[in-house]
Design a protein around this motif. Sequence first.
Motif, PDB file in Angstrom:
ATOM      1  N   GLY A 133     130.782   8.661  30.046  1.00  0.00           N
ATOM      2  CA  GLY A 133     131.643   9.707  29.697  1.00  0.00           C
ATOM      3  C   GLY A 133     130.972  10.825  29.276  1.00  0.00           C
ATOM      4  N   ILE A 134     131.352  12.174  29.319  1.00  0.00           N
ATOM      5  CA  ILE A 134     130.774  13.146  28.909  1.00  0.00           C
ATOM      6  C   ILE A 134     131.698  14.258  28.522  1.00  0.00           C
ATOM      7  CG2 ILE A 134     130.405  14.408  30.993  1.00  0.00           C
ATOM      8  CD1 ILE A 134     127.535  15.152  29.873  1.00  0.00           C
ATOM      9  N   SER A 135     131.702  15.183  27.757  1.00  0.00           N
ATOM     10  CA  SER A 135     132.385  16.234  27.101  1.00  0.00           C
ATOM     11  C   SER A 135     131.569  17.313  26.656  1.00  0.00           C
ATOM     12  CB  SER A 135     133.360  15.761  25.973  1.00  0.00           C
ATOM     13  OG  SER A 135     134.402  16.633  25.682  1.00  0.00           O
ATOM     14  N   PHE A 136     132.321  18.525  26.509  1.00  0.00           N
ATOM     15  CA  PHE A 136     131.559  19.510  26.383  1.00  0.00           C
ATOM     16  C   PHE A 136     132.532  20.332  24.933  1.00  0.00           C
ATOM     17  CE2 PHE A 136     131.329  24.270  26.038  1.00  0.00           C
ATOM     18  CZ  PHE A 136     129.809  24.426  26.250  1.00  0.00           C
ATOM     19  N   GLY A 137     131.659  20.743  24.028  1.00  0.00           N
ATOM     20  CA  GLY A 137     132.141  21.510  22.848  1.00  0.00           C
ATOM     21  C   GLY A 137     131.596  22.883  22.612  1.00  0.00           C
ATOM     22  N   THR A 138     132.122  23.842  22.007  1.00  0.00           N
ATOM     23  CA  THR A 138     131.521  25.266  21.976  1.00  0.00           C
ATOM     24  C   THR A 138     130.569  25.207  20.669  1.00  0.00           C
ATOM     25  OG1 THR A 138     133.530  25.703  20.819  1.00  0.00           O
ATOM     26  CG2 THR A 138     133.628  26.055  23.217  1.00  0.00           C
ATOM     27  N   PRO A 148     130.572   2.213  23.672  1.00  0.00           N
ATOM     28  CA  PRO A 148     131.401   3.412  24.045  1.00  0.00           C
ATOM     29  C   PRO A 148     131.476   3.598  25.652  1.00  0.00           C
ATOM     30  CG  PRO A 148     129.025   4.211  23.143  1.00  0.00           C
ATOM     31  CD  PRO A 148     129.250   2.753  22.917  1.00  0.00           C
ATOM     32  N   HIS A 149     132.799   4.073  25.836  1.00  0.00           N
ATOM     33  CA  HIS A 149     132.779   4.339  27.171  1.00  0.00           C
ATOM     34  C   HIS A 149     133.070   5.836  27.631  1.00  0.00           C
ATOM     35  CE1 HIS A 149     133.427   3.990  31.722  1.00  0.00           C
ATOM     36  NE2 HIS A 149     134.417   4.315  31.574  1.00  0.00           N
ATOM     37  N   ASN A 150     134.037   6.440  26.702  1.00  0.00           N
ATOM     38  CA  ASN A 150     134.252   7.753  27.132  1.00  0.00           C
ATOM     39  C   ASN A 150     134.425   8.548  25.861  1.00  0.00           C
ATOM     40  OD1 ASN A 150     135.077   9.803  29.212  1.00  0.00           O
ATOM     41  ND2 ASN A 150     136.873   9.995  27.732  1.00  0.00           N
ATOM     42  N   VAL A 151     134.055   9.884  25.780  1.00  0.00           N
ATOM     43  CA  VAL A 151     133.837  10.892  24.661  1.00  0.00           C
ATOM     44  C   VAL A 151     134.836  12.028  24.997  1.00  0.00           C
ATOM     45  CG1 VAL A 151     131.900   9.976  23.523  1.00  0.00           C
ATOM     46  CG2 VAL A 151     132.021  11.709  25.212  1.00  0.00           C
ATOM     47  N   GLN A 152     135.329  12.604  23.693  1.00  0.00           N
ATOM     48  CA  GLN A 152     136.206  13.818  24.261  1.00  0.00           C
ATOM     49  C   GLN A 152     136.156  14.617  22.828  1.00  0.00           C
ATOM     50  OE1 GLN A 152     138.115  15.095  27.208  1.00  0.00           O
ATOM     51  NE2 GLN A 152     137.626  16.774  25.867  1.00  0.00           N
ATOM     52  N   ALA A 153     135.495  15.965  23.226  1.00  0.00           N
ATOM     53  CA  ALA A 153     135.668  17.015  21.902  1.00  0.00           C
ATOM     54  C   ALA A 153     136.937  17.575  21.868  1.00  0.00           C
ATOM     55  CB  ALA A 153     134.520  18.335  22.266  1.00  0.00           C
ATOM     56  N   THR A 154     137.524  17.505  20.826  1.00  0.00           N
ATOM     57  CA  THR A 154     138.977  18.457  20.502  1.00  0.00           C
ATOM     58  C   THR A 154     138.798  19.833  21.037  1.00  0.00           C
ATOM     59  OG1 THR A 154     138.536  18.815  18.160  1.00  0.00           O
ATOM     60  CG2 THR A 154     139.923  16.873  18.892  1.00  0.00           C
ATOM     61  N   PRO A 155     139.857  20.462  21.327  1.00  0.00           N
ATOM     62  CA  PRO A 155     139.878  21.864  21.683  1.00  0.00           C
ATOM     63  C   PRO A 155     138.988  22.658  20.761  1.00  0.00           C
ATOM     64  CG  PRO A 155     142.129  20.901  22.208  1.00  0.00           C
ATOM     65  CD  PRO A 155     141.285  19.823  21.380  1.00  0.00           C
TER      66      PRO A 155
END
Length: 322
Positions: free
Chosen positions: A279-284, A21-28
């Motif tokens: 990669g890094i992403s933030f989820g609520t 895995p290289h990048n991750v993304q939480a949906t809005p």
Amino acid sequence: MTAIDAASSTVAATVNGVAMPHNVQATPDGSTVLAVSVGSGAVVSLDPARYSVRATAQTDAHPAHVIASPDGQRAYVTSGAANAVDVYQLPSLKRVTAVRVGAGPHGLRPSPDGTKVVVADAKADTVDVIDTRTLASSRITVGANPVQVAVSPDSRFAYVSLGTPKKVVKVDPAARKVVASASVPDAPVQVYVSADGKRLLAADQGTEQEPGHDVSVIDPQTMAVTATIPVGAGPHGVVIDPSGTRAWVTNTFADTVSAIDLTSNTVAATIPVGKAPNGISFGTTPPIKAGSVGVEIPTYPTGDMEGMAGMSSNPSPAASHT
């Protein structure tokens, strides 16, 4: 992939089985985590409440980054070897089309108003600006080795990290030109602008031979560097929470994530994660504590288990997310 509890700065779960895995993304809405699997030639949709696979789809060769549109209806994936951005419907990951862009597309982000996606063409010294309504693309020359972009909250400007020279440039897509720049200590990788538009962070990774150790804090209006925050070796990915008070950066050569207090510009916690986080992403939604979890991803013909050859800013096949 590592799920981090942002409140306690502890690891909640480790997800195994997404090859390279290289990048991750939480949906809005936080209901889904998207990831690219270079080893499987796939984009993957995960349920963060169960750490289970919802859907997978084939990408073009060497997928690099994935993002979700602000309305949560589409995903966009850069495919470095195909010089394309693959477009998918969410949540099904049904492929819609591929948009041809400049050579070596790497990082990309949507404008907050949802009208465009800005793509860093790492091998072309350009960014592509994709109109999300027509999927037509226009190209702007920005400088050598652009790696990732950020877009201002008002969707007016894009900010692009350049490897040579070590800069972050401010781009006006409407005027089709670079309007300002900021020099940083080491070659930057990811950049991220706060929701209030008052801070722009650059993860100044450098190289494996000469790693950087700082996150640069830039005023997006004047492009003046207002602070440098010491973190771990090789800062690569960066994200800011919606409040603008906390940020996280992946330290690729230290196998850690730094949690940064933006009210004091200091590291509040250092969190050990897997090897070479990118990669890094933030989820609520707070993550579920689950220890180690295994998932199975099909390998598509575009998968590359030998690595991401030719992608200059992908030093390792790993990713983390909060």
